[in-house]
Write a protein that holds these residues in place. Structure first.
Motif, PDB file in Angstrom:
ATOM      1  N   LEU A  72       0.828  -1.202   0.000  1.00  0.00           N
ATOM      2  CA  LEU A  72       0.000   0.000   0.000  1.00  0.00           C
ATOM      3  C   LEU A  72       0.865   1.256   0.000  1.00  0.00           C
ATOM      4  O   LEU A  72       0.623   2.192  -0.767  1.00  0.00           O
ATOM      5  N   GLU A  73       1.885   1.270   0.827  1.00  0.00           N
ATOM      6  CA  GLU A  73       2.750   2.447   0.939  1.00  0.00           C
ATOM      7  C   GLU A  73       3.502   2.724  -0.364  1.00  0.00           C
ATOM      8  O   GLU A  73       3.569   3.860  -0.832  1.00  0.00           O
ATOM      9  N   THR A  74       4.062   1.688  -0.962  1.00  0.00           N
ATOM     10  CA  THR A  74       4.796   1.847  -2.216  1.00  0.00           C
ATOM     11  C   THR A  74       3.856   2.260  -3.339  1.00  0.00           C
ATOM     12  O   THR A  74       4.185   3.133  -4.153  1.00  0.00           O
ATOM     13  N   ALA A  75       2.682   1.649  -3.386  1.00  0.00           N
ATOM     14  CA  ALA A  75       1.694   2.000  -4.409  1.00  0.00           C
ATOM     15  C   ALA A  75       1.302   3.464  -4.267  1.00  0.00           C
ATOM     16  O   ALA A  75       1.228   4.197  -5.260  1.00  0.00           O
ATOM     17  N   ASN A  76       1.082   3.910  -3.047  1.00  0.00           N
ATOM     18  CA  ASN A  76       0.715   5.303  -2.816  1.00  0.00           C
ATOM     19  C   ASN A  76       1.815   6.247  -3.292  1.00  0.00           C
ATOM     20  O   ASN A  76       1.537   7.245  -3.960  1.00  0.00           O
ATOM     21  N   LEU A  77       3.065   5.939  -2.969  1.00  0.00           N
ATOM     22  CA  LEU A  77       4.181   6.791  -3.395  1.00  0.00           C
ATOM     23  C   LEU A  77       4.255   6.886  -4.919  1.00  0.00           C
ATOM     24  O   LEU A  77       4.460   7.966  -5.481  1.00  0.00           O
ATOM     25  N   LYS A  78       4.095   5.742  -5.592  1.00  0.00           N
ATOM     26  CA  LYS A  78       4.143   5.733  -7.053  1.00  0.00           C
ATOM     27  C   LYS A  78       3.002   6.562  -7.641  1.00  0.00           C
ATOM     28  O   LYS A  78       3.208   7.318  -8.595  1.00  0.00           O
ATOM     29  N   VAL A  79       1.827   6.442  -7.061  1.00  0.00           N
ATOM     30  CA  VAL A  79       0.668   7.177  -7.565  1.00  0.00           C
ATOM     31  C   VAL A  79       0.833   8.677  -7.325  1.00  0.00           C
ATOM     32  O   VAL A  79       0.533   9.486  -8.209  1.00  0.00           O
ATOM     33  N   VAL A  80       1.311   9.063  -6.161  1.00  0.00           N
ATOM     34  CA  VAL A  80       1.528  10.482  -5.868  1.00  0.00           C
ATOM     35  C   VAL A  80       2.504  11.075  -6.882  1.00  0.00           C
ATOM     36  O   VAL A  80       2.257  12.152  -7.446  1.00  0.00           O
ATOM     37  N   LYS A  81       3.602  10.387  -7.141  1.00  0.00           N
ATOM     38  CA  LYS A  81       4.588  10.871  -8.123  1.00  0.00           C
ATOM     39  C   LYS A  81       3.971  10.962  -9.519  1.00  0.00           C
ATOM     40  O   LYS A  81       4.193  11.929 -10.250  1.00  0.00           O
ATOM     41  N   ARG A  82       3.205   9.962  -9.895  1.00  0.00           N
ATOM     42  CA  ARG A  82       2.569   9.950 -11.216  1.00  0.00           C
ATOM     43  C   ARG A  82       1.584  11.107 -11.354  1.00  0.00           C
ATOM     44  O   ARG A  82       1.565  11.801 -12.377  1.00  0.00           O
ATOM     45  N   MET A  83       0.791  11.338 -10.327  1.00  0.00           N
ATOM     46  CA  MET A  83      -0.193  12.410 -10.385  1.00  0.00           C
ATOM     47  C   MET A  83       0.475  13.788 -10.393  1.00  0.00           C
ATOM     48  O   MET A  83      -0.009  14.711 -11.054  1.00  0.00           O
ATOM     49  N   GLU A  84       1.584  13.923  -9.687  1.00  0.00           N
ATOM     50  CA  GLU A  84       2.335  15.189  -9.721  1.00  0.00           C
ATOM     51  C   GLU A  84       2.879  15.442 -11.121  1.00  0.00           C
ATOM     52  O   GLU A  84       2.836  16.573 -11.615  1.00  0.00           O
ATOM     53  N   MET A  85       3.384  14.400 -11.762  1.00  0.00           N
ATOM     54  CA  MET A  85       3.912  14.534 -13.116  1.00  0.00           C
ATOM     55  C   MET A  85       2.793  14.933 -14.088  1.00  0.00           C
ATOM     56  O   MET A  85       2.977  15.820 -14.928  1.00  0.00           O
ATOM     57  N   ILE A  86       1.648  14.305 -13.956  1.00  0.00           N
ATOM     58  CA  ILE A  86       0.515  14.618 -14.834  1.00  0.00           C
ATOM     59  C   ILE A  86       0.068  16.064 -14.614  1.00  0.00           C
ATOM     60  O   ILE A  86      -0.166  16.803 -15.572  1.00  0.00           O
ATOM     61  N   GLU A  87      -0.029  16.467 -13.354  1.00  0.00           N
ATOM     62  CA  GLU A  87      -0.453  17.837 -13.056  1.00  0.00           C
ATOM     63  C   GLU A  87       0.543  18.851 -13.621  1.00  0.00           C
ATOM     64  O   GLU A  87       0.152  19.859 -14.208  1.00  0.00           O
ATOM     65  N   SER A  88       1.816  18.572 -13.466  1.00  0.00           N
ATOM     66  CA  SER A  88       2.844  19.457 -14.000  1.00  0.00           C
ATOM     67  C   SER A  88       2.748  19.558 -15.525  1.00  0.00           C
ATOM     68  O   SER A  88       2.837  20.650 -16.100  1.00  0.00           O
ATOM     69  N   THR A  89       2.544  18.434 -16.164  1.00  0.00           N
ATOM     70  CA  THR A  89       2.411  18.414 -17.623  1.00  0.00           C
ATOM     71  C   THR A  89       1.182  19.199 -18.064  1.00  0.00           C
ATOM     72  O   THR A  89       1.248  19.996 -19.011  1.00  0.00           O
ATOM     73  N   MET A  90       0.061  18.998 -17.375  1.00  0.00           N
ATOM     74  CA  MET A  90      -1.170  19.717 -17.724  1.00  0.00           C
ATOM     75  C   MET A  90      -0.996  21.217 -17.524  1.00  0.00           C
ATOM     76  O   MET A  90      -1.460  22.014 -18.342  1.00  0.00           O
ATOM     77  N   ASN A  91      -0.322  21.620 -16.447  1.00  0.00           N
ATOM     78  CA  ASN A  91      -0.071  23.043 -16.210  1.00  0.00           C
ATOM     79  C   ASN A  91       0.805  23.632 -17.304  1.00  0.00           C
ATOM     80  O   ASN A  91       0.590  24.766 -17.732  1.00  0.00           O
ATOM     81  N   SER A  92       1.794  22.882 -17.757  1.00  0.00           N
ATOM     82  CA  SER A  92       2.652  23.349 -18.857  1.00  0.00           C
ATOM     83  C   SER A  92       1.844  23.524 -20.132  1.00  0.00           C
ATOM     84  O   SER A  92       2.023  24.511 -20.857  1.00  0.00           O
ATOM     85  N   LEU A  93       0.962  22.583 -20.397  1.00  0.00           N
ATOM     86  CA  LEU A  93       0.119  22.689 -21.591  1.00  0.00           C
ATOM     87  C   LEU A  93      -0.813  23.891 -21.513  1.00  0.00           C
ATOM     88  O   LEU A  93      -1.029  24.592 -22.499  1.00  0.00           O
ATOM     89  N   LYS A  94      -1.360  24.141 -20.327  1.00  0.00           N
ATOM     90  CA  LYS A  94      -2.251  25.293 -20.150  1.00  0.00           C
ATOM     91  C   LYS A  94      -1.500  26.600 -20.370  1.00  0.00           C
ATOM     92  O   LYS A  94      -2.026  27.530 -20.973  1.00  0.00           O
ATOM     93  N   SER A  95      -0.248  26.674 -19.893  1.00  0.00           N
ATOM     94  CA  SER A  95       0.520  27.912 -20.053  1.00  0.00           C
ATOM     95  C   SER A  95       0.881  28.139 -21.509  1.00  0.00           C
ATOM     96  O   SER A  95       1.000  29.282 -21.963  1.00  0.00           O
ATOM     97  N   ILE A  96       1.047  27.092 -22.274  1.00  0.00           N
ATOM     98  CA  ILE A  96       1.351  27.220 -23.709  1.00  0.00           C
ATOM     99  C   ILE A  96       0.142  27.786 -24.439  1.00  0.00           C
ATOM    100  O   ILE A  96       0.277  28.597 -25.346  1.00  0.00           O
ATOM    101  N   GLN A  97      -1.044  27.335 -24.025  1.00  0.00           N
ATOM    102  CA  GLN A  97      -2.269  27.773 -24.696  1.00  0.00           C
ATOM    103  C   GLN A  97      -2.677  29.184 -24.307  1.00  0.00           C
ATOM    104  O   GLN A  97      -3.460  29.803 -24.994  1.00  0.00           O
ATOM    105  N   SER A  98      -2.173  29.708 -23.205  1.00  0.00           N
ATOM    106  CA  SER A  98      -2.556  31.047 -22.734  1.00  0.00           C
ATOM    107  C   SER A  98      -1.952  32.142 -23.558  1.00  0.00           C
ATOM    108  O   SER A  98      -0.979  32.098 -24.163  1.00  0.00           O
TER     109      SER A  98
END
Length: 98
Positions: A72-98
């Protein structure tokens, strides 16, 4: 497949429905919340727990990793990192479109 961002932002589901949708028992969802892995949108004790799209997605990803043998702990860490990466990517895409 296009996603309806407005719908996903407003999506809030009770714990019973989350359990039915994800196949994760309500008891396990409560345990994950007690461990701080997911967060209910409900304030106060004794009220029905409700979850948003982000928490539901996180639960599904964690369940998938646990099914693959992660703790559970390892799965949570992997998911948190994955979601941070996705959020960062989405924010970069939004800034490009602005």
């Amino acid at each position: 497949m296009a996603f309806d961002d407005k719908f996903l932002e407003t999506l809030i589901v009770g714990i019973g429905e989350v359990s039915q949708i994800t196949g994760i028992p309500t008891r396990q969802i409560r345990y994950w919340e007690d461990k701080g892995i997911v967060t209910s949108l409900t304030n106060g004790e004794g009220k029905n727990r409700r979850y948003n799209y982000i928490n539901i997605k996180k639960m599904l990803l964690i369940k998938e990793l646990i099914d693959e043998g992660y703790t559970l702990e390892t799965a949570n860490l992997k998911v948190v990192k994955r979601m941070e990466m996705i959020e960062s990517t989405m924010n970069s895409l939004k800034s490009i479109q602005s």
